[in-house]
Design a protein around this motif. Structure first.
Motif, short mmCIF file in Angstrom:
data_model
loop_
_atom_site.label_atom_id
_atom_site.label_comp_id
_atom_site.label_asym_id
_atom_site.label_seq_id
_atom_site.Cartn_x
_atom_site.Cartn_y
_atom_site.Cartn_z
N THR A 4 -20.56 -25.45 84.40
CA THR A 4 -21.76 -26.30 84.88
C THR A 4 -22.11 -25.22 86.31
OG1 THR A 4 -20.63 -27.49 86.40
CG2 THR A 4 -20.91 -28.22 84.07
N GLU A 5 -23.35 -25.72 86.60
CA GLU A 5 -23.83 -24.81 87.92
C GLU A 5 -22.70 -25.58 89.09
OE1 GLU A 5 -27.79 -24.82 90.49
OE2 GLU A 5 -27.92 -25.39 88.41
N LYS A 6 -22.82 -26.53 89.16
CA LYS A 6 -22.11 -27.17 90.17
C LYS A 6 -20.56 -26.79 90.10
CE LYS A 6 -24.34 -31.57 91.15
NZ LYS A 6 -24.39 -32.82 91.26
N GLN A 7 -19.91 -26.44 89.12
CA GLN A 7 -18.79 -25.93 89.19
C GLN A 7 -18.76 -24.56 89.47
OE1 GLN A 7 -17.42 -26.54 84.99
NE2 GLN A 7 -16.48 -28.46 85.40
N GLN A 8 -19.86 -23.83 88.99
CA GLN A 8 -19.66 -22.42 89.83
C GLN A 8 -19.86 -22.26 91.24
OE1 GLN A 8 -19.15 -19.34 87.44
NE2 GLN A 8 -19.02 -18.72 89.40
N LEU A 9 -20.91 -23.11 91.59
CA LEU A 9 -21.33 -23.22 93.04
C LEU A 9 -19.83 -23.53 93.71
CD1 LEU A 9 -24.79 -24.88 93.32
CD2 LEU A 9 -24.20 -22.56 93.90
N VAL A 10 -19.15 -24.34 93.29
CA VAL A 10 -17.83 -24.67 94.06
C VAL A 10 -17.00 -23.56 94.22
CG1 VAL A 10 -16.07 -26.52 94.04
CG2 VAL A 10 -18.15 -27.54 93.88
N LEU A 11 -16.68 -22.94 92.77
CA LEU A 11 -15.88 -21.97 92.53
C LEU A 11 -16.08 -20.84 93.50
CD1 LEU A 11 -13.10 -20.96 91.23
CD2 LEU A 11 -14.72 -20.21 89.42
N ASP A 12 -17.39 -20.57 93.38
CA ASP A 12 -18.14 -19.41 94.41
C ASP A 12 -17.71 -19.74 95.90
OD1 ASP A 12 -18.70 -18.04 92.21
OD2 ASP A 12 -20.73 -18.49 92.34
N GLU A 13 -17.70 -20.78 96.44
CA GLU A 13 -17.63 -21.12 97.80
C GLU A 13 -16.16 -21.22 97.95
OE1 GLU A 13 -19.37 -21.34 101.33
OE2 GLU A 13 -20.60 -21.54 99.35
N LEU A 14 -15.33 -21.71 97.03
CA LEU A 14 -13.98 -21.43 97.42
C LEU A 14 -13.32 -20.12 97.49
CD1 LEU A 14 -11.34 -23.12 97.78
CD2 LEU A 14 -10.90 -22.92 95.40
N VAL A 64 -22.25 -31.38 99.80
CA VAL A 64 -22.09 -32.36 98.64
C VAL A 64 -20.80 -33.08 99.05
CG1 VAL A 64 -21.02 -32.32 96.25
CG2 VAL A 64 -22.54 -30.39 96.81
N SER A 65 -20.64 -34.26 98.63
CA SER A 65 -19.66 -35.24 99.34
C SER A 65 -18.42 -34.44 98.64
CB SER A 65 -19.78 -36.81 98.62
OG SER A 65 -19.64 -36.84 97.42
N ALA A 66 -17.02 -34.98 99.58
CA ALA A 66 -15.80 -34.37 99.23
C ALA A 66 -15.31 -35.10 97.98
CB ALA A 66 -15.05 -34.69 100.34
N PRO A 67 -15.66 -36.50 97.74
CA PRO A 67 -15.05 -36.90 96.35
C PRO A 67 -15.64 -36.45 95.23
CG PRO A 67 -15.76 -38.70 97.97
CD PRO A 67 -16.13 -37.42 98.48
N SER A 68 -17.02 -35.50 95.49
CA SER A 68 -17.65 -34.99 93.96
C SER A 68 -17.12 -33.71 94.12
CB SER A 68 -19.04 -34.91 94.64
OG SER A 68 -19.91 -34.35 93.50
N VAL A 69 -16.78 -33.07 95.13
CA VAL A 69 -16.10 -31.63 95.10
C VAL A 69 -14.63 -31.74 94.52
CG1 VAL A 69 -15.00 -29.73 96.49
CG2 VAL A 69 -17.49 -30.84 97.09
N LEU A 70 -14.01 -33.00 94.79
CA LEU A 70 -12.68 -33.18 94.15
C LEU A 70 -12.67 -33.37 92.81
CD1 LEU A 70 -9.54 -33.50 94.83
CD2 LEU A 70 -10.02 -35.91 95.25
N SER A 71 -13.61 -34.10 92.31
CA SER A 71 -13.68 -34.33 90.77
C SER A 71 -14.05 -32.70 90.05
CB SER A 71 -14.73 -35.25 90.37
OG SER A 71 -15.83 -35.07 90.57
N ILE A 72 -14.71 -31.95 90.92
CA ILE A 72 -15.28 -30.47 90.21
C ILE A 72 -13.85 -29.66 90.35
CG2 ILE A 72 -16.46 -28.53 90.76
CD1 ILE A 72 -18.76 -30.48 91.56
N PHE A 73 -13.12 -29.98 91.55
CA PHE A 73 -11.72 -29.15 91.51
C PHE A 73 -10.94 -29.27 90.47
CE2 PHE A 73 -11.81 -27.93 96.49
CZ PHE A 73 -12.54 -26.90 96.29
N LYS A 74 -10.95 -30.68 90.09
CA LYS A 74 -9.90 -31.22 89.19
C LYS A 74 -10.27 -30.66 87.83
CE LYS A 74 -8.03 -35.29 91.37
NZ LYS A 74 -7.98 -36.81 91.56
N ALA A 75 -11.75 -30.49 87.34
CA ALA A 75 -12.27 -30.17 86.31
C ALA A 75 -11.86 -28.75 86.22
CB ALA A 75 -13.50 -30.26 86.06
N LEU A 76 -12.18 -27.89 87.36
CA LEU A 76 -11.75 -26.46 87.33
C LEU A 76 -10.32 -26.16 87.22
CD1 LEU A 76 -14.14 -25.35 90.34
CD2 LEU A 76 -14.23 -24.88 87.87
N GLN A 77 -9.41 -27.15 87.91
CA GLN A 77 -7.77 -27.00 87.51
C GLN A 77 -7.58 -26.98 86.07
OE1 GLN A 77 -5.50 -30.19 89.59
NE2 GLN A 77 -3.93 -28.65 89.99
#
Length: 118
Positions: A4-14, A64-77
């Motif tokens: 998803t767009e949010k997943q890609q943004l989070v992965l790119d930022e990490l 973005v809120s940390a809980p939102s990022v955490l759920s995205i991290f878990k999906a990426l994991q």
């Protein structure tokens, strides 16, 4: 793999955080930079602790809120794209996250840079 767009943004930022941390001490603390290079040579698992990013750090950068990022991290994991630092499971603190494959990429990059340095 479709993200998803949010997943890609989070992965790119990490990835940006990991890259910044790998180069952090290059010009100011050569010993610490060398220790980070040794971690990179050992692979992703060695890099997570201390060189990875936190949920709140990524969230702050993206607004973005940390809980939102955490759920995205878990999906990426679950997709095998990030790993979580798990070295002290009983210690209650923020956990580091790291993109899978970034250590090898950064190690090659750092080695090329170090060869070009007199």
């Amino acid at each position: 793999m479709k993200l998803t767009e949010k997943q890609q943004l989070v992965l790119d930022e990490l990835r940006k955080i990991g890259r910044k941390n790998a180069h952090l001490y290059r010009d100011s603390q050569s010993y610490l930079h060398q220790k980070d290079c040794e971690k990179l040579a050992l692979g992703d698992q060695a890099c997570v602790f201390g060189m990875g990013g936190f949920t709140f750090q990524v969230g702050h950068r993206l607004g973005v809120s940390a809980p939102s990022v955490l759920s995205i991290f878990k999906a990426l994991q679950r997709k095998g794209l990030v790993i979580r630092e798990e070295s002290y499971p009983d210690y209650q603190r923020a956990r580091y996250w790291w993109p899978v494959g970034l250590a090898a990429e950064l190690y090659a990059e750092v080695q090329t840079e170090n060869r070009g340095t007199p």
